[in-house]
Design a protein around this motif. Structure first.
Motif, PDB file in Angstrom:
ATOM      1  N   LEU A 171       0.833  -1.204   0.000  1.00 48.33           N
ATOM      2  CA  LEU A 171       0.000   0.000   0.000  1.00 48.33           C
ATOM      3  C   LEU A 171       0.863   1.247   0.000  1.00 48.33           C
ATOM      4  O   LEU A 171       0.541   2.257  -0.639  1.00 48.33           O
ATOM      5  N   LEU A 172       1.988   1.171   0.723  1.00 46.40           N
ATOM      6  CA  LEU A 172       2.968   2.252   0.660  1.00 46.40           C
ATOM      7  C   LEU A 172       3.523   2.334  -0.757  1.00 46.40           C
ATOM      8  O   LEU A 172       3.755   3.433  -1.287  1.00 46.40           O
ATOM      9  N   GLY A 173       3.701   1.168  -1.379  1.00 42.59           N
ATOM     10  CA  GLY A 173       4.177   1.114  -2.761  1.00 42.59           C
ATOM     11  C   GLY A 173       3.234   1.826  -3.710  1.00 42.59           C
ATOM     12  O   GLY A 173       3.672   2.521  -4.638  1.00 42.59           O
ATOM     13  N   VAL A 174       1.925   1.683  -3.475  1.00 45.79           N
ATOM     14  CA  VAL A 174       0.940   2.368  -4.310  1.00 45.79           C
ATOM     15  C   VAL A 174       1.123   3.885  -4.179  1.00 45.79           C
ATOM     16  O   VAL A 174       1.145   4.622  -5.171  1.00 45.79           O
ATOM     17  N   ALA A 175       1.303   4.333  -2.924  1.00 50.18           N
ATOM     18  CA  ALA A 175       1.513   5.773  -2.694  1.00 50.18           C
ATOM     19  C   ALA A 175       2.778   6.239  -3.399  1.00 50.18           C
ATOM     20  O   ALA A 175       2.793   7.303  -4.038  1.00 50.18           O
ATOM     21  N   VAL A 176       3.832   5.452  -3.299  1.00 52.68           N
ATOM     22  CA  VAL A 176       5.099   5.813  -3.947  1.00 52.68           C
ATOM     23  C   VAL A 176       4.912   5.893  -5.463  1.00 52.68           C
ATOM     24  O   VAL A 176       5.403   6.821  -6.120  1.00 52.68           O
ATOM     25  N   ALA A 177       4.174   4.925  -6.012  1.00 51.47           N
ATOM     26  CA  ALA A 177       3.945   4.909  -7.458  1.00 51.47           C
ATOM     27  C   ALA A 177       3.226   6.184  -7.903  1.00 51.47           C
ATOM     28  O   ALA A 177       3.573   6.787  -8.919  1.00 51.47           O
ATOM     29  N   ILE A 178       2.242   6.604  -7.107  1.00 55.50           N
ATOM     30  CA  ILE A 178       1.499   7.813  -7.471  1.00 55.50           C
ATOM     31  C   ILE A 178       2.381   9.045  -7.313  1.00 55.50           C
ATOM     32  O   ILE A 178       2.425   9.930  -8.177  1.00 55.50           O
ATOM     33  N   LEU A 179       3.141   9.081  -6.214  1.00 55.28           N
ATOM     34  CA  LEU A 179       4.034  10.215  -5.947  1.00 55.28           C
ATOM     35  C   LEU A 179       5.058  10.376  -7.060  1.00 55.28           C
ATOM     36  O   LEU A 179       5.351  11.492  -7.502  1.00 55.28           O
TER      37      LEU A 179
ATOM     38  N   LEU B  38       5.591  -1.490 -10.652  1.00 57.42           N
ATOM     39  CA  LEU B  38       6.976  -1.072 -10.396  1.00 57.42           C
ATOM     40  C   LEU B  38       7.096  -0.388  -9.038  1.00 57.42           C
ATOM     41  O   LEU B  38       8.040  -0.632  -8.284  1.00 57.42           O
ATOM     42  N   GLY B  39       6.131   0.488  -8.740  1.00 60.88           N
ATOM     43  CA  GLY B  39       6.148   1.192  -7.455  1.00 60.88           C
ATOM     44  C   GLY B  39       6.088   0.225  -6.286  1.00 60.88           C
ATOM     45  O   GLY B  39       6.850   0.335  -5.323  1.00 60.88           O
ATOM     46  N   ILE B  40       5.195  -0.769  -6.405  1.00 60.85           N
ATOM     47  CA  ILE B  40       5.058  -1.755  -5.329  1.00 60.85           C
ATOM     48  C   ILE B  40       6.327  -2.591  -5.218  1.00 60.85           C
ATOM     49  O   ILE B  40       6.848  -2.831  -4.124  1.00 60.85           O
ATOM     50  N   PHE B  41       6.854  -3.024  -6.368  1.00 60.24           N
ATOM     51  CA  PHE B  41       8.058  -3.861  -6.361  1.00 60.24           C
ATOM     52  C   PHE B  41       9.232  -3.103  -5.727  1.00 60.24           C
ATOM     53  O   PHE B  41       9.953  -3.646  -4.884  1.00 60.24           O
ATOM     54  N   PHE B  42       9.389  -1.838  -6.113  1.00 54.44           N
ATOM     55  CA  PHE B  42      10.499  -1.046  -5.573  1.00 54.44           C
ATOM     56  C   PHE B  42      10.371  -0.915  -4.044  1.00 54.44           C
ATOM     57  O   PHE B  42      11.314  -1.198  -3.297  1.00 54.44           O
ATOM     58  N   THR B  43       9.185  -0.517  -3.581  1.00 53.49           N
ATOM     59  CA  THR B  43       8.977  -0.342  -2.138  1.00 53.49           C
ATOM     60  C   THR B  43       9.172  -1.657  -1.396  1.00 53.49           C
ATOM     61  O   THR B  43       9.823  -1.701  -0.359  1.00 53.49           O
ATOM     62  N   ALA B  44       8.612  -2.733  -1.972  1.00 54.91           N
ATOM     63  CA  ALA B  44       8.709  -4.032  -1.305  1.00 54.91           C
ATOM     64  C   ALA B  44      10.172  -4.469  -1.190  1.00 54.91           C
ATOM     65  O   ALA B  44      10.586  -5.024  -0.175  1.00 54.91           O
TER      66      ALA B  44
ATOM     67  N   ASP C  84       4.848   8.999  -9.990  1.00 56.58           N
ATOM     68  CA  ASP C  84       4.211   8.855 -11.283  1.00 56.58           C
ATOM     69  C   ASP C  84       4.813   7.710 -12.098  1.00 56.58           C
ATOM     70  O   ASP C  84       5.239   7.897 -13.249  1.00 56.58           O
ATOM     71  N   VAL C  85       4.921   6.550 -11.467  1.00 55.70           N
ATOM     72  CA  VAL C  85       5.390   5.372 -12.203  1.00 55.70           C
ATOM     73  C   VAL C  85       4.302   4.308 -12.176  1.00 55.70           C
ATOM     74  O   VAL C  85       3.299   4.432 -11.466  1.00 55.70           O
ATOM     75  N   ASN C  86       4.531   3.273 -12.935  1.00 55.59           N
ATOM     76  CA  ASN C  86       3.627   2.134 -13.004  1.00 55.59           C
ATOM     77  C   ASN C  86       3.403   1.526 -11.615  1.00 55.59           C
ATOM     78  O   ASN C  86       4.320   1.448 -10.804  1.00 55.59           O
TER      79      ASN C  86
END
Lengths: 269, 210
Positions: free
Chosen positions: A44-52, A59-65, A54-56
């Motif tokens: 869920l933090l990954g989703v926020a990061v993805a929006i912040l 990818l955002g979830i994978f990076f955060t995870a 502006d990436v897929n």
């Protein structure tokens, strides 16, 4: 054929189950269910990061995870805290931080329900590509890691003495779990993904005498659960993600019934 | 180091959280020799051997190891989770890339060939030790390391085990390092013995060095 949302959902779910089966075996062998839960919550933090950024989303979830995986390893080595304490910290900390961050973007409409429970019926052709190509890569990595990771699971000392680099295989497996969860969140959601890792593996244990057959069995049980769950959700108009998990649960319970129909009950207790 | 020297440790000690687990240990292991580490509970036997293997960092002293050094390790006990199914042949095969015939040979060398291929969870203590020994032999190691191989094995089992270990040594000229809590169990087989004394007792003996 791919125009039908139901067929797409089926292909996506089957692709996912083929990967979560073998990966889930290592999750249960290495007692990593809560670790998986932590990665899932932090997405869920990954989703926020993805929006912040502006990436897929994936990818955002994978990076955060992946970052969370490294934090777990660092805290374990440095702080001397019990693993479940560290995981509790990160799982719920990550979830809360994600929700707080998302609230700063009132203009962004997030379907929280879909994130938590998945939306397999909304799978696109592009998602299918990500699942099957990503899944093939994940299985390839797992095969490559198989022997060192298995030996590390049995004994970390043996693995080190025999130069199998246990730490490297543990970290790589952590990243692999992050990747699988990043792809799976869209399908079954944050709250249900670990079920797809743990239940098929636990079901397959009964029929397996070596690790490899358990992995294949878990993939098969996963595929049956996905198909059964999706058809049931169509039939009874129930939510698809939870229906898949219920189907997996039914498989587990059926194989535990003392009917004498399912092999000789090699539970290894 | 001579070419037969496998591990040469000088004055090593391990300090964990401000406590010396063991200190002032000198130990040399050569090819063809059997070295035993003897000591009571808490004397630091296992930590000492783990240090020699590089599994624990030493706080003082020097350790030289032959390079490369292939080690066949027989740990005291493995706790394999019941949800992980594994048979004896599969566990033996995890030692590396071996042909089925080589695994047969190693299993028959330790007398496990007639069991078939049962789940590891069904093995007795002695059978499990022999399986781990077979696994170690498969790797044709320069150094065979055993942590309390006699644990949970009856007297006749210990004799069989000792004979097996000596047989491996004679056949491959490997070095052997083994731990025992009881000198009688290894009396017939060692060339060198290191007696570890718990540090508290040692402090009494050399009150000036503490």
């Amino acid at each position: 054929m791919l125009d039908d949302f139901f067929i797409r959902a089926l292909i996506a779910g089957i692709g996912l189950a083929i990967v979560t089966g073998p990966v889930g075996c290592f999750i249960v062998w290495r007692r990593l269910a809560y670790f998986g839960e932590t990665i899932a919550h932090s997405s869920l933090l990954g989703v926020a990061v993805a929006i912040l950024c502006d990436v897929n989303l994936v990818l955002g979830i994978f990076f955060t995870a992946t970052v969370v995986v490294f934090i777990v390893f660092l805290l374990e080595r440095r702080e001397g805290l019990p693993t479940d304490t560290i995981l509790g910290l990160l799982a719920h900390g990550g979830l809360a931080l994600g929700l707080v961050l998302l609230s700063f973007f009132p203009s962004v409409r997030i379907d929280l329900h879909a994130l938590l429970f998945g939306d397999i019926l909304a799978v696109s052709r592009q998602d299918l590509l990500v699942i099957w190509v990503g899944g093939a890569i994940a299985l390839g990595v797992l095969c490559w890691l198989w022997t060192p990771l298995l030996l590390t699971t049995i004994s970390s000392d043996l693995s080190r003495v025999e130069s199998r680099k246990p730490l490297l295989s543990k970290v790589l497996f952590g990243i692999l779990v992050a990747a699988v969860i990043a792809v799976a969140v869209k399908i079954v959601g944050v709250l249900l993904i670990v079920a797809l890792l743990v239940i098929p593996a636990a079901t397959a244990r009964r029929f397996a005498s070596v690790p490899e057959t358990m992995a294949i069995g878990a993939a098969l049980v996963g595929v049956v659960s996905v198909a059964g769950g999706l058809f049931a959700s169509l039939q009874f108009d129930t939510p698809s993600g939870p229906s898949i998990v219920v189907a997996a649960l039914v498989c587990f319970v059926l194989t535990r019934l003392p009917l004498g129909l399912f092999g000789k009950g090699n539970t290894g207790a | 180091m001579t070419s037969d020297m496998l591990i040469d440790a000088r004055n090593i000690g391990v300090n964990l959280s401000n406590r010396w687990i063991f200190r002032h240990v000198d130990l040399a292991i050569e090819r063809g020799k059997v070295v035993c580490v003897i000591g009571g509970n808490g004397a630091g036997k296992t930590t000492c051997v783990r240090t020699l293997l590089g599994l624990v960092n030493h706080s003082e002293g020097t350790i030289k190891r032959a390079d490369p050094l292939s080690v066949g390790f027989v740990p005291q006990k493995l706790s394999i989770t019941p949800i992980l199914p594994v048979t004896i042949r599969r566990l033996a095969a995890l030692a590396g890339k071996f042909k089925s015939g080589e695994i047969d040979e190693a299993l028959s060398a330790v007398g496990l060939d007639e069991l078939g291929n049962p789940s590891v969870s069904t093995l007795s203590g002695g059978e499990f030790q022999r399986l781990m020994l077979a696994r170690a032999i498969l790797r044709s190691p320069d150094l065979l390391v055993l942590d309390e191989p006699a644990q949970g094995v009856d007297v006749s089992g210990v004799e069989v085990l000792n004979k097996l270990i000596l047989g491996v040594r004679d056949e491959t000229n490997c070095g052997v390092l083994m731990i025992s809590h009881d000198i009688e169990l290894v009396f017939d087989i060692f060339d060198d013995v290191l007696v570890l004394i718990p540090h508290e007792f040692e402090k009494l003996r050399h009150s000036d060095t503490a």
